[in-house]
Design a protein around this motif. Structure first.
Motif, PDB file in Angstrom:
ATOM      1  N   THR A 126      11.564  -2.484  -5.265  1.00 45.48           N
ATOM      2  CA  THR A 126      10.581  -2.819  -4.568  1.00 45.48           C
ATOM      3  C   THR A 126      10.975  -2.598  -3.009  1.00 45.48           C
ATOM      4  O   THR A 126      12.102  -2.420  -2.600  1.00 45.48           O
ATOM      5  N   LEU A 127      10.114  -2.235  -2.032  1.00 40.65           N
ATOM      6  CA  LEU A 127      10.332  -1.885  -0.589  1.00 40.65           C
ATOM      7  C   LEU A 127      11.298  -2.731  -0.216  1.00 40.65           C
ATOM      8  O   LEU A 127      12.172  -2.855   0.510  1.00 40.65           O
TER       9      LEU A 127
ATOM     10  N   ASN B 138       2.014   2.680   6.213  1.00 38.48           N
ATOM     11  CA  ASN B 138       1.620   2.995   5.068  1.00 38.48           C
ATOM     12  C   ASN B 138       0.090   2.969   4.884  1.00 38.48           C
ATOM     13  O   ASN B 138      -0.447   3.802   4.043  1.00 38.48           O
ATOM     14  N   SER B 139      -0.634   2.015   5.641  1.00 44.46           N
ATOM     15  CA  SER B 139      -1.728   1.928   5.390  1.00 44.46           C
ATOM     16  C   SER B 139      -2.644   3.112   6.132  1.00 44.46           C
ATOM     17  O   SER B 139      -3.839   3.310   5.962  1.00 44.46           O
ATOM     18  N   GLY B 140      -2.009   3.809   6.834  1.00 43.35           N
ATOM     19  CA  GLY B 140      -2.759   5.029   7.558  1.00 43.35           C
ATOM     20  C   GLY B 140      -2.932   6.144   6.711  1.00 43.35           C
ATOM     21  O   GLY B 140      -2.556   6.329   5.296  1.00 43.35           O
ATOM     22  N   THR B 141      -3.540   7.372   6.790  1.00 43.00           N
ATOM     23  CA  THR B 141      -3.683   8.409   5.866  1.00 43.00           C
ATOM     24  C   THR B 141      -3.009   9.594   6.691  1.00 43.00           C
ATOM     25  O   THR B 141      -3.143  10.427   5.975  1.00 43.00           O
ATOM     26  N   THR B 142      -2.355   9.476   7.776  1.00 40.41           N
ATOM     27  CA  THR B 142      -1.843  10.835   8.219  1.00 40.41           C
ATOM     28  C   THR B 142      -0.360  10.717   8.411  1.00 40.41           C
ATOM     29  O   THR B 142       0.076   9.484   8.439  1.00 40.41           O
ATOM     30  N   SER B 143       0.269  11.734   8.445  1.00 35.39           N
ATOM     31  CA  SER B 143       1.822  11.504   8.535  1.00 35.39           C
ATOM     32  C   SER B 143       2.153  11.126   9.976  1.00 35.39           C
ATOM     33  O   SER B 143       1.653  11.177  10.901  1.00 35.39           O
ATOM     34  N   ARG B 144       3.453  10.523   9.868  1.00 38.87           N
ATOM     35  CA  ARG B 144       3.902   9.883  11.017  1.00 38.87           C
ATOM     36  C   ARG B 144       5.555  10.464  11.178  1.00 38.87           C
ATOM     37  O   ARG B 144       6.329  10.532  10.104  1.00 38.87           O
ATOM     38  N   ILE B 145       5.935  10.721  12.514  1.00 43.58           N
ATOM     39  CA  ILE B 145       7.298  10.938  12.559  1.00 43.58           C
ATOM     40  C   ILE B 145       7.968  10.097  13.496  1.00 43.58           C
ATOM     41  O   ILE B 145       7.412   9.973  14.583  1.00 43.58           O
TER      42      ILE B 145
ATOM     43  N   GLY C 157      -2.448   7.324  -3.474  1.00 41.91           N
ATOM     44  CA  GLY C 157      -1.635   6.099  -2.998  1.00 41.91           C
ATOM     45  C   GLY C 157      -0.122   6.428  -2.988  1.00 41.91           C
ATOM     46  O   GLY C 157       0.475   7.375  -3.831  1.00 41.91           O
ATOM     47  N   GLY C 158       0.606   5.211  -2.534  1.00 44.38           N
ATOM     48  CA  GLY C 158       2.075   5.501  -2.191  1.00 44.38           C
ATOM     49  C   GLY C 158       2.594   6.501  -1.097  1.00 44.38           C
ATOM     50  O   GLY C 158       1.367   7.076  -0.497  1.00 44.38           O
ATOM     51  N   TRP C 159       3.566   6.696  -0.886  1.00 43.14           N
ATOM     52  CA  TRP C 159       4.126   7.542   0.089  1.00 43.14           C
ATOM     53  C   TRP C 159       5.243   8.483  -0.276  1.00 43.14           C
ATOM     54  O   TRP C 159       6.131   7.958  -0.975  1.00 43.14           O
ATOM     55  N   VAL C 160       5.644   9.318   0.574  1.00 47.14           N
ATOM     56  CA  VAL C 160       6.919  10.098   0.732  1.00 47.14           C
ATOM     57  C   VAL C 160       7.421  10.399   1.885  1.00 47.14           C
ATOM     58  O   VAL C 160       6.697  10.341   2.959  1.00 47.14           O
ATOM     59  N   SER C 161       8.858   9.851   1.854  1.00 47.25           N
ATOM     60  CA  SER C 161       9.202   9.764   3.177  1.00 47.25           C
ATOM     61  C   SER C 161      10.702  10.644   3.296  1.00 47.25           C
ATOM     62  O   SER C 161      11.525  10.569   2.453  1.00 47.25           O
ATOM     63  N   THR C 162      10.902  11.251   4.368  1.00 46.32           N
ATOM     64  CA  THR C 162      12.040  12.077   4.510  1.00 46.32           C
ATOM     65  C   THR C 162      12.907  11.423   5.659  1.00 46.32           C
ATOM     66  O   THR C 162      12.231  11.023   6.659  1.00 46.32           O
TER      67      THR C 162
ATOM     68  N   GLN D 238      18.285  16.406   3.630  1.00 45.22           N
ATOM     69  CA  GLN D 238      17.311  15.253   4.107  1.00 45.22           C
ATOM     70  C   GLN D 238      17.555  14.241   3.110  1.00 45.22           C
ATOM     71  O   GLN D 238      17.405  14.739   1.729  1.00 45.22           O
ATOM     72  N   GLY D 239      17.468  12.872   3.441  1.00 38.44           N
ATOM     73  CA  GLY D 239      17.016  11.958   2.214  1.00 38.44           C
ATOM     74  C   GLY D 239      15.715  11.873   1.901  1.00 38.44           C
ATOM     75  O   GLY D 239      14.807  12.146   2.921  1.00 38.44           O
ATOM     76  N   ILE D 240      15.421  11.491   0.753  1.00 38.48           N
ATOM     77  CA  ILE D 240      13.788  11.534   0.286  1.00 38.48           C
ATOM     78  C   ILE D 240      13.491  10.383  -0.656  1.00 38.48           C
ATOM     79  O   ILE D 240      14.604   9.876  -1.438  1.00 38.48           O
ATOM     80  N   CYS D 241      12.644   9.800  -0.435  1.00 38.30           N
ATOM     81  CA  CYS D 241      12.111   8.872  -1.499  1.00 38.30           C
ATOM     82  C   CYS D 241      10.641   8.673  -1.538  1.00 38.30           C
ATOM     83  O   CYS D 241       9.824   9.126  -0.602  1.00 38.30           O
ATOM     84  N   PHE D 242      10.447   8.404  -2.712  1.00 35.89           N
ATOM     85  CA  PHE D 242       8.667   8.276  -3.165  1.00 35.89           C
ATOM     86  C   PHE D 242       8.369   6.748  -3.700  1.00 35.89           C
ATOM     87  O   PHE D 242       9.246   6.194  -4.265  1.00 35.89           O
ATOM     88  N   PHE D 243       7.544   6.338  -3.061  1.00 34.33           N
ATOM     89  CA  PHE D 243       7.111   4.926  -3.685  1.00 34.33           C
ATOM     90  C   PHE D 243       5.539   4.921  -4.064  1.00 34.33           C
ATOM     91  O   PHE D 243       4.731   5.974  -3.407  1.00 34.33           O
ATOM     92  N   ASP D 244       5.280   4.063  -4.837  1.00 37.14           N
ATOM     93  CA  ASP D 244       4.132   4.021  -5.297  1.00 37.14           C
ATOM     94  C   ASP D 244       3.059   3.104  -4.766  1.00 37.14           C
ATOM     95  O   ASP D 244       3.464   2.622  -3.694  1.00 37.14           O
ATOM     96  N   THR D 245       1.819   3.081  -5.334  1.00 35.07           N
ATOM     97  CA  THR D 245       0.808   2.226  -4.343  1.00 35.07           C
ATOM     98  C   THR D 245       1.426   0.561  -4.420  1.00 35.07           C
ATOM     99  O   THR D 245       1.101  -0.225  -3.651  1.00 35.07           O
ATOM    100  N   ASP D 246       2.198   0.249  -5.263  1.00 34.67           N
ATOM    101  CA  ASP D 246       2.837  -1.064  -5.436  1.00 34.67           C
ATOM    102  C   ASP D 246       3.792  -1.480  -4.813  1.00 34.67           C
ATOM    103  O   ASP D 246       4.741  -2.339  -4.817  1.00 34.67           O
ATOM    104  N   GLU D 247       4.361  -0.468  -3.586  1.00 35.50           N
ATOM    105  CA  GLU D 247       5.751  -0.344  -2.835  1.00 35.50           C
ATOM    106  C   GLU D 247       6.910  -0.264  -3.825  1.00 35.50           C
ATOM    107  O   GLU D 247       7.900  -0.775  -3.598  1.00 35.50           O
ATOM    108  N   ARG D 248       6.788   0.297  -5.066  1.00 44.14           N
ATOM    109  CA  ARG D 248       7.772   0.115  -5.532  1.00 44.14           C
ATOM    110  C   ARG D 248       8.178   1.689  -5.652  1.00 44.14           C
ATOM    111  O   ARG D 248       7.685   2.870  -5.710  1.00 44.14           O
TER     112      ARG D 248
END
Ligand SMILES: Nc1nc2c(ncn2[C@@H]2O[C@@H]3COP(=O)(O)O[C@H]4[C@@H](O)[C@H](n5cnc6c(=O)[nH]c(N)nc65)O[C@@H]4COP(=O)(O)O[C@H]3[C@H]2O)c(=O)[nH]1
Length: 890
Positions: free
Chosen positions: A76-77, A105-112, A133-138, A42-52
């Motif tokens: 940046t995003l 991103n503003s939510g706290t739960t995972s989404r698919i 803060g930030g997020w990880v997405s696959t 799977q593709g994966i990426c991590f972003f920090d709180t500043d959308e970087r």
């Protein structure tokens, strides 16, 4: 912190070495980590709180077709979105994407979610917010899977869809061959799989006529190109059940608009259809009941209606017999005829199959297995040949709860009724109850209209009908019909002396006896009152044999009847007319039998008379006489003669009897015996009697006013006059109008008149006596007076009937009667007068036996008022038994 501590405590070299080693470790760890990240699918990426971007892997670069070097950390995003847009791997416009990403991103739960990229691929994205803060997405490329899923989904869902539909669904080609069929259609067509239907036609599934019908309809749809919408059709499915369908058949075209077949859908409307049939059938049956259709027909229809609603059920109705203990065949159109014949007349009881027991218990009896149930033990052998296995019986009740019969459903299988059948049982027993009750009510009305309630014999209404049938039969087989007209003698006497209940009892007993002594084919009718008619059917053409039957009837009537403590003997006056001799039709026969009966009455009752044609001329004469009598009063055709009554010892005229005469315009003077009975019958006697009373009183007063010796005027009062409620006031009127004193008037009543209603007679006589009017009993000795009753009569004189006087000179019996009456009268303080005295010998006998008075031709015939006047004027009274001075012919 650990490093600084060590620095403070140890050498720099040690520290550096340790640091190098740690860096190495970390680098190795980072490499392993990067290798691992880069090698996941799977593709994966991590972003920090500043959308970087912190980190992305190789698969991510591959998926979004971005060179790995363009995905450095710190990107940046929005720059990333720009790059995806440039690579043609964005799923939407940049703004839209950024808005979506930020909202996620503003939510706290995972989404698919699944993103459809501009290049057509499908990417499944899983987004997970990170704690700091930030997020990880696959990101997963699921393009292939989605494609195959879609194909699978389409295929599976179409068949599943159509298989789940309970309606029939099919597609046929232009040759009416099935291409597609759903499970419901395949199952009801007797096929295991839907694929088994492919290639079949209706000719493979249905009878040729039905298949042909479908073929024609479909060809019409195909040739016209017009759909057939919601047409009602029926099919017989593989189990043999008839089904009603509401069918729609639509032409099917391909993308080029070429006709390639048709699509059909059919909805099962059998239940609705049955409801319609049930409703229509119910309406039809109720109409039949209202129109008084024969009960057998109504029940037959009802059974057929029940059977049309169910499969494999046979209906039966048995009717409760009048005796309440047996069941008779009512209707069972589909049960074996031999079986219905066998159970016709079956008894009601506690172990009589389902039906007999249901009636006995007054509740439904559901036998699920005839072969096992003990209720059928005695009837198993009887039912076995017909194969009925279950029988559910329900009593049919009237609205008052009386059992009228029983309804049964037979089935060839061992089972109990399902809910629909139970509902139908309720419906059927209710309708059957209405039909039977209506029939019973009609029968009752018919019976009452045609029968006499007291004796339950047929009445006049039924008489003509029965007589017509008898005449028709006699005509065809050259036989006779005898009509016997019976009038009981002195029935009124029983009613008046013993009361109406006794009278009713007598009539019922006689009716029963008459029925018992004739054949079942003969008819005994009560016309009303004490009149009966018997129609003797199929009589031999021999009067002697008929006389024998009549003799039996007479004897039946004459046999003693015990009512309470009384023993009664009844006699009857009987008239007979025979078909064809005495009449060709019922009316004539009845009229002639009636005339003969009157003749029997005239002959002194207690006898029978065969009709002779003279009776008719007599009847005709009577009819004419009635008309003439009506006019006679108006035309003053009546007059009175007076016959003297003489005191036997002194020879004096002490009274005169007024005797009516009718001067007929053509026949001259008519004697009272010719017209008084007719005047009685018609009631004219009341007016005539009134006239006599007035005239007689007036004449007596006239004699008195002329200074003649006072005599009593005797006036005959007939039974009919006596029964008139206002007799006393009529007498008062006559006395008042004439001015005659009551004591100079005497009323002669006959003994039989008194006996008709003793109570009333005594009461009236008492009233008259109180007025001062005297009473005498005429024709004494001919009636039925009992001595005890005689004592209570307020009577001044007894008149011994002429029939005893006629032979009194020679006949010892008459002598005994006359002397007995004389002494009886004297003991009761009554005077006794002898009637019809014609000879010296008679006078001598009467004198010898101390009779008080006499009347008769010996002294004077009835004479005119003038002649009486002269007679009374004569100063010197004749000696004891002189000849009268003058005599005028009657
Ligand atoms: N052979 C014979 N006959 C005798 C002799 N003496 C009297 N008679 C007849 O006997 C009848 C006596 O009258 P009844 O018994 O009251 O019988 C009466 C009476 O019952 C009835 N009747 C007469 N006038 C009236 C009337 O004004 N009203 C009613 N209701 N009945 C009447 O008609 C009956 C017959 O009346 P009549 O023909 O007038 O006949 C009379 C009379 O003429 C006799 O010595 N020899």
């Amino acid at each position: 912190m650990v490093a600084l501590a060590k620095l403070a405590a140890g050498s720099y070299e040690t520290l550096e070495r340790e640091l190098q080693a740690t860096i190495k470790d970390l680098e190795a760890q980072a490499l392993r980590y990067e290798t691992a990240i880069n090698n996941i699918s799977q593709g994966i990426c991590f972003f920090d709180t500043d959308e970087r971007l912190i980190l992305s892997n190789r698969r991510y670069a591959e998926i979004y077709r971005i060179a790995p070097e363009q995905l450095q950390a710190g990107l940046t995003l929005s720059e990333l979105v720009e790059r995806r847009l440039a690579a043609g791997t964005s799923s939407m416009a940049a703004d839209a994407y950024l808005a979506l990403a930020r909202s996620v991103n503003s939510g706290t739960t995972s989404r698919i979610w699944t993103a459809k990229l501009a290049d057509g691929r499908t990417i499944k994205v899983c987004h997970q917010p990170m704690p700091g803060g930030g997020w990880v997405s696959t990101h997963e490329d699921i393009t292939e899977l989605a494609a195959s899923r879609q194909i699978a989904d389409e295929r599976i869902s179409l068949q599943t869809l159509i298989d789940w539909v309970p309606d029939y669904l099919w597609v046929k080609d232009t040759e009416s061959r099935f291409i597609v069929a759903n499970r419901a259609l395949a199952h009801d067509s007797g096929r295991d799989k839907t694929s088994d239907m492919i290639g079949l036609t209706d000719f493979d599934l249905h009878a040729p006529e039905l298949a042909q019908k479908f073929r024609l309809v479909e060809q019409n749809v195909l040739s016209s190109g017009r759909p057939m919408i919601d047409e009602e059709e029926f099919v017989v499915d593989a189990s043999g059940a008839v089904k009603w369908l509401s069918s729609t058949k639509v032409p099917l075209r391909n993308v080029k608009n070429e006709l390639i077949g048709l699509v059909g859908i059919a909805h099962d409307i059998t239940a609705r259809k049955q409801e319609d049939v049930l409703r229509d059938g119910q309406a039809r049956i109720l109409e039949m009941i209202a129109m008084s259709a024969p009960l057998e027909k109504v029940l037959d229809h009802l059974m057929r209606l029940v059977e049309s609603q169910l499969t494999g059920i046979f209906g039966s109705v048995l009717l409760l017999d009048k005796d309440g203990t047996h069941l008779r065949h009512g209707a069972a159109p589909s049960l074996a005829k031999e079986y219905t014949a066998l159970i016709d007349g079956i008894a009601v009881g506690s172990k009589v199959g389902s039906c007999g027991t249901a009636v006995y218990r007054r509740e439904p009896v559901i036998v699920t297995d005839i072969m096992q149930d003990p209720l059928w033990e005695d009837y198993r052998e009887l039912v076995t040949p017909y194969g009925y296995r279950s029988c559910w019986s329900t009593p049919i009740l009237s609205h008052q709860g009386d059992v009228l019969g029983v309804f049964a459903m037979y089935s060839m299988t061992v089972r109990e009724p399902v809910e629909a059948e139970t509902r139908l049982i309720e419906f059927t027993t209710r309708i059957a109850g209405i039909a039977i009750e209506r029939k019973l009510a009609e029968d009752q009305i018919h019976f009452l209209a045609n029968h006499d309630v007291l004796t339950r014999l047929p009445n006049r209404a039924l008489l003509e009908d029965r007589l017509s049938q008898a005449v028709l039969y006699a005509q065809r087989y050259d036989r006779w019909v005898t009509v016997v007209f019976i009038d009981l003698d002195n029935f009124k006497l029983v009613n008046d002396t013993l009361g109406h209940n006794a009278g009713d009892e007598l009539l019922k007993t006689l009716a029963r006896r008459m029925v018992e002594c004739v054949k079942a084919t003969d008819t005994v009718v009560r016309l009303g009152g004490d009149e009966f008619v018997i129609v003797l059917f199929d009589q031999p053409t021999n009067v002697d044999l008929i006389s024998e039957s009549l003799q039996t009837i007479r004897e039946a009537i004459a046999a003693p009847i015990h009512i309470a403590e009384h023993c009664l003997r009844t006699t009857a006056s009987i008239g007979i007319a025979n078909y064809p001799k005495d009449g060709a039709n019922p009316q004539t026969l009845l009229a002639n039998a009636d005339a003969a009966m009157y003749r029997a009455k005239e002959f002194g009752r207690d006898n029978f008379q065969f009709y002779t044609p003279e009776f008719n001329s007599r009847a005709h004469e009577k009819f004419v006489l009635q008309g003439e009598l009506r006019n006679a009063l108006v035309r003053s055709e009546f007059s009175l003669l007076y016959q003297p009554q003489v005191d036997l010892r002194s020879g004096r005229v002490i009274a005169v009897e007024a005797l009516i005469r009718w001067t007929h315009p053509t026949q001259g003077v008519v004697a009272p015996m010719t017209f008084i009975p007719t005047a009685e019958e018609t009631g004219l006697i009341v007016a005539i009697g009134d006239w006599v009373l007035h005239e007689a009183c007036r004449q007596n007063k006239a004699w008195q006013d002329a200074g003649l010796p006072r005599v009593t005027i005797c006036v005959n009062v007939s039974a009919r006059q006596f029964r008139e409620r206002n007799l006393v006031s009529r007498v008062v009127n006559a006395l008042r109008d004439s001015g005659l004193e009551a004591r100079h008037l005497e009323l002669e009543v006959t003994e039989s008149l008194i006996m008709q209603d003793i109570e009333l007679a005594v009461a009236t006589m008492n009233e008259l006596q109180e007025l001062g009017v005297q009473i005498s009993i005429d024709d004494f000795g001919t009636g039925y007076s009992s001595l005890s009753a005689l004592k209570t009569f307020p009577v001044a004189r007894l008149k011994i009937d002429k029939s005893f006087i006629d032979n009194v000179a020679d006949d010892e019996n008459d002598q005994a009667v006359v002397s007995a009456v004389i002494s009886l009268g004297q003991k009761l303080n009554m005077r006794v007068i002898a009637e019809g005295v014609e000879t010296e010998d008679q006078v001598a006998f009467l004198l010898k036996n101390n009779c008080d008075e006499m009347q008769g031709y010996h002294y004077s015939k009835p004479v005119s008022a003038q002649a009486i006047g002269k007679l009374l004027k004569a100063a010197a009274w004749p000696p004891v038994h002189p000849r009268p001075r003058q005599q005028q012919p009657d």
